[in-house]
Motif scaffolding. Sequence first.
Motif, PDB file in Angstrom:
ATOM      1  N   ARG A 291      -2.950 -10.372 -16.925  1.00  0.00           N
ATOM      2  CA  ARG A 291      -1.743  -9.847 -16.295  1.00  0.00           C
ATOM      3  C   ARG A 291      -1.912  -9.851 -14.787  1.00  0.00           C
ATOM      4  O   ARG A 291      -2.985  -9.554 -14.261  1.00  0.00           O
ATOM      5  CB  ARG A 291      -1.444  -8.437 -16.802  1.00  0.00           C
ATOM      6  N   ARG A 292      -0.830 -10.184 -14.076  1.00  0.00           N
ATOM      7  CA  ARG A 292      -0.869 -10.289 -12.627  1.00  0.00           C
ATOM      8  C   ARG A 292       0.397  -9.688 -12.036  1.00  0.00           C
ATOM      9  O   ARG A 292       1.326  -9.325 -12.768  1.00  0.00           O
ATOM     10  CB  ARG A 292      -0.974 -11.760 -12.209  1.00  0.00           C
TER      11      ARG A 292
ATOM     12  N   LEU B 268      -0.784 -11.168  -3.312  1.00  0.00           N
ATOM     13  CA  LEU B 268      -0.494 -10.625  -4.646  1.00  0.00           C
ATOM     14  C   LEU B 268      -1.563 -11.031  -5.647  1.00  0.00           C
ATOM     15  O   LEU B 268      -1.889 -10.270  -6.557  1.00  0.00           O
ATOM     16  CB  LEU B 268       0.888 -11.084  -5.109  1.00  0.00           C
ATOM     17  N   GLU B 269      -2.128 -12.216  -5.481  1.00  0.00           N
ATOM     18  CA  GLU B 269      -3.240 -12.620  -6.342  1.00  0.00           C
ATOM     19  C   GLU B 269      -4.474 -11.771  -6.066  1.00  0.00           C
ATOM     20  O   GLU B 269      -5.171 -11.335  -6.983  1.00  0.00           O
ATOM     21  CB  GLU B 269      -3.558 -14.097  -6.126  1.00  0.00           C
ATOM     22  N   ASP B 270      -4.724 -11.487  -4.782  1.00  0.00           N
ATOM     23  CA  ASP B 270      -5.900 -10.690  -4.405  1.00  0.00           C
ATOM     24  C   ASP B 270      -5.844  -9.272  -4.951  1.00  0.00           C
ATOM     25  O   ASP B 270      -6.883  -8.676  -5.259  1.00  0.00           O
ATOM     26  CB  ASP B 270      -6.038 -10.641  -2.877  1.00  0.00           C
ATOM     27  N   ILE B 271      -4.643  -8.709  -5.050  1.00  0.00           N
ATOM     28  CA  ILE B 271      -4.513  -7.318  -5.512  1.00  0.00           C
ATOM     29  C   ILE B 271      -4.081  -7.267  -6.974  1.00  0.00           C
ATOM     30  O   ILE B 271      -3.556  -6.247  -7.446  1.00  0.00           O
ATOM     31  CB  ILE B 271      -3.531  -6.516  -4.633  1.00  0.00           C
ATOM     32  N   GLY B 272      -4.309  -8.342  -7.707  1.00  0.00           N
ATOM     33  CA  GLY B 272      -3.829  -8.446  -9.085  1.00  0.00           C
ATOM     34  C   GLY B 272      -4.327  -7.364 -10.010  1.00  0.00           C
ATOM     35  O   GLY B 272      -3.709  -7.107 -11.046  1.00  0.00           O
ATOM     36  N   ASP B 273      -5.441  -6.707  -9.663  1.00  0.00           N
ATOM     37  CA  ASP B 273      -5.966  -5.660 -10.543  1.00  0.00           C
ATOM     38  C   ASP B 273      -5.022  -4.471 -10.679  1.00  0.00           C
ATOM     39  O   ASP B 273      -5.161  -3.663 -11.611  1.00  0.00           O
ATOM     40  CB  ASP B 273      -7.329  -5.170 -10.034  1.00  0.00           C
ATOM     41  N   VAL B 274      -4.054  -4.351  -9.766  1.00  0.00           N
ATOM     42  CA  VAL B 274      -3.118  -3.230  -9.863  1.00  0.00           C
ATOM     43  C   VAL B 274      -2.086  -3.464 -10.970  1.00  0.00           C
ATOM     44  O   VAL B 274      -1.445  -2.515 -11.441  1.00  0.00           O
ATOM     45  CB  VAL B 274      -2.413  -2.994  -8.504  1.00  0.00           C
TER      46      VAL B 274
ATOM     47  N   ARG C 110       6.785 -11.732 -21.338  1.00  0.00           N
ATOM     48  CA  ARG C 110       6.012 -12.395 -22.374  1.00  0.00           C
ATOM     49  C   ARG C 110       5.086 -13.433 -21.723  1.00  0.00           C
ATOM     50  O   ARG C 110       5.482 -14.181 -20.842  1.00  0.00           O
ATOM     51  CB  ARG C 110       6.954 -13.075 -23.363  1.00  0.00           C
ATOM     52  N   ALA C 111       3.838 -13.463 -22.178  1.00  0.00           N
ATOM     53  CA  ALA C 111       2.865 -14.398 -21.619  1.00  0.00           C
ATOM     54  C   ALA C 111       1.859 -14.750 -22.696  1.00  0.00           C
ATOM     55  O   ALA C 111       1.687 -14.006 -23.666  1.00  0.00           O
ATOM     56  CB  ALA C 111       2.154 -13.782 -20.413  1.00  0.00           C
TER      57      ALA C 111
END
Length: 665
Positions: free
Chosen positions: A15-16, A387-393, A8-9
């Motif tokens: 989304r990350r 993980l922030e850099d690849i957050g689009d996954v 939940r957010a």
Amino acid sequence: MQNHRWLRAPESAKRRISFGADYNPDQWPREVWDEDVRLMKRANVDVVSVAIFSWARLQPAPDVWDFAWLDEVIDLMHANGIGVDLATATASPPPWLTTAHPEVLPVTAEGHTLAQGGRQHWRPTSPVFREHALRVVEKLAERYGSHPGVVAWHVNNELGCHNAFDYSDDAARAFRVWLEARYGSIDALNHAWGTAFWSQRYGSFAEILPPRLAAAFPNPTQQLDFARFSSDALKDHLVAEREILNRMSADIPVTTNFMIVGETNFADYGAWAREIDFVSNDHYVTQDLDELAFSAALTSGVARGRPWFLMEHSTSAVNWQPVNRPKRSGEMIRDSLTHVAHGADAVCFFQWRQSAAGAEKYHSAMVPHAGEDSRIFRDVVRLGGILEDIGDVAGSDRDPADVAILFDWDSWWGSQLDSHPTERLRYRREAQDWWTGLVDLGVRADVVTTDTDLSSYRIVIAPMLYSVPDELRLRLSSFVETGGHLVATYFSGVVDHDDRVWLGGYPGALRELLGVRIEEFRPLYEGETIPLSDGGTGSLWSEPVDVTSDDVDVLLRYAADELDGLPAVTRRSVGAGSASYVSTSLGIEGVRRLLPALLGGADVASDLPEPLHGKVETTSRTGEHGRIRFLINRTDDEVPLGSITGEFLHGGPVLEPRGVAVVRE
């Protein structure tokens, strides 16, 4: 799973890939908590699992409750943008409970009662434990069910890790109820269990016990059913806690952490996954990178390709192996990204701050004993940035492969029972050998449960599919007849769902489909191998294979002993499909030699350039941001990626030793 729901957010939050750990602030003075928040923010942490082993702190006496510290922790996390995956705290009952009610303690097959003083010292079938545990769950749900900082409920913890098999009188009563529901009548049970053998016939369900230590081998179907029952008893506890959480806080998703790792096999996680909103898994490296990747792929299969939560793994050394070596440079980040490659949308560790006391004080953590000025914490901060850099996954599903490895807990449990042709078979090892052989050839593979729709796969590999109910037999036959290619190995198709042998010769349920018949098994001794016609060898197992259909081709023969010249590997053409049989354990090298013939016949090829075969594992995920590919260096050397192109979200065209590249195509 229930309808897939994620952490939940706030609606406005993007989304990350979530990042965090088990957090145990009750082990530390209050002044440490503010330091924890500072370091969490530095590392880009956004989720922590709290109160996992806090029952004794939350309820220090039967009618005494202390929530003030937990109120402060949850408020502190929420104020700093860190979500709380709130555990139900029921994993380890407090000493006052086991002192007042020793009848909740588990009993071994030998009749010994286990003492409190460790963790998970409770019977899954104890009505007394259930009453007290659910009371804790209700208190937590009532107090925190509407707290905006709680992003998920975490039921118990590693259910069954230390108490999966309980042989107490509580378990005996529950086992009888389970058996009556399964069979309906005692006559049906007697038939399924073959109780005419050794004068075991039962007159009523009341006469049945768990398979406690006996004068000789316990009934094999009794043992198999007890494994099924024990998995279901733990699942029933999961459901009991979940029902309270759903009733009192319906908008918060519920999960529990599985243990899909190594030889851990006490739970049928394929069935458990249907009871939670998203799959979570704990994984610790027990062998090598391929074991990690295989476990991650199996977790993805259990999650039906949807995103899942890596609840626990280690930043470096663990504390429970005979020798606990730290991870080498790059391994923590590589291991984490390998899980993401196979569908994880959260990367978390046990634990946040390394304990100063207790049984796991030498288990690594995100903040080690050395503090923030350490290699581990610098790598943690680096991983948080990656993980922030690849957050689009985040939010994307794992792309299905052309090849599936079929995984079945009934076959795992059944194939390794006692009183078998050999005690040396290892179901998961055989499955992983096929996985590694495929990865060595640059071929992606899914690992899926037997209730998965197989129609989209070109090849299905069924390693040691010992148990084949009639429904599965028909599904596999249909898969082949409609153009699929099945590969079954030795000790497959032998028994039905009751562990009763399919008569008429092996491989039983699959005999007609494969076009072969075996009269006797011929297991091999420790250290014994048998030569094969391609120059390789078989181990563990061999069989005198008789071809029974004219459309069977022999791909490999035995080359010595009394089996000299007999088929070792066959393939039968069935319409546009085929059914192959491998009658010995080929090992990774033998699988790698055989696979090109099997893959070529199914028009399956690698999507990696040939120079990368064996060096790089690849997988991909697709979502609203397109297809994102992961390339994982399985070696300790630099690996140029050659013709691989796209937008590099992490890494570059040359993979570092033990490195990972993430590429948007």
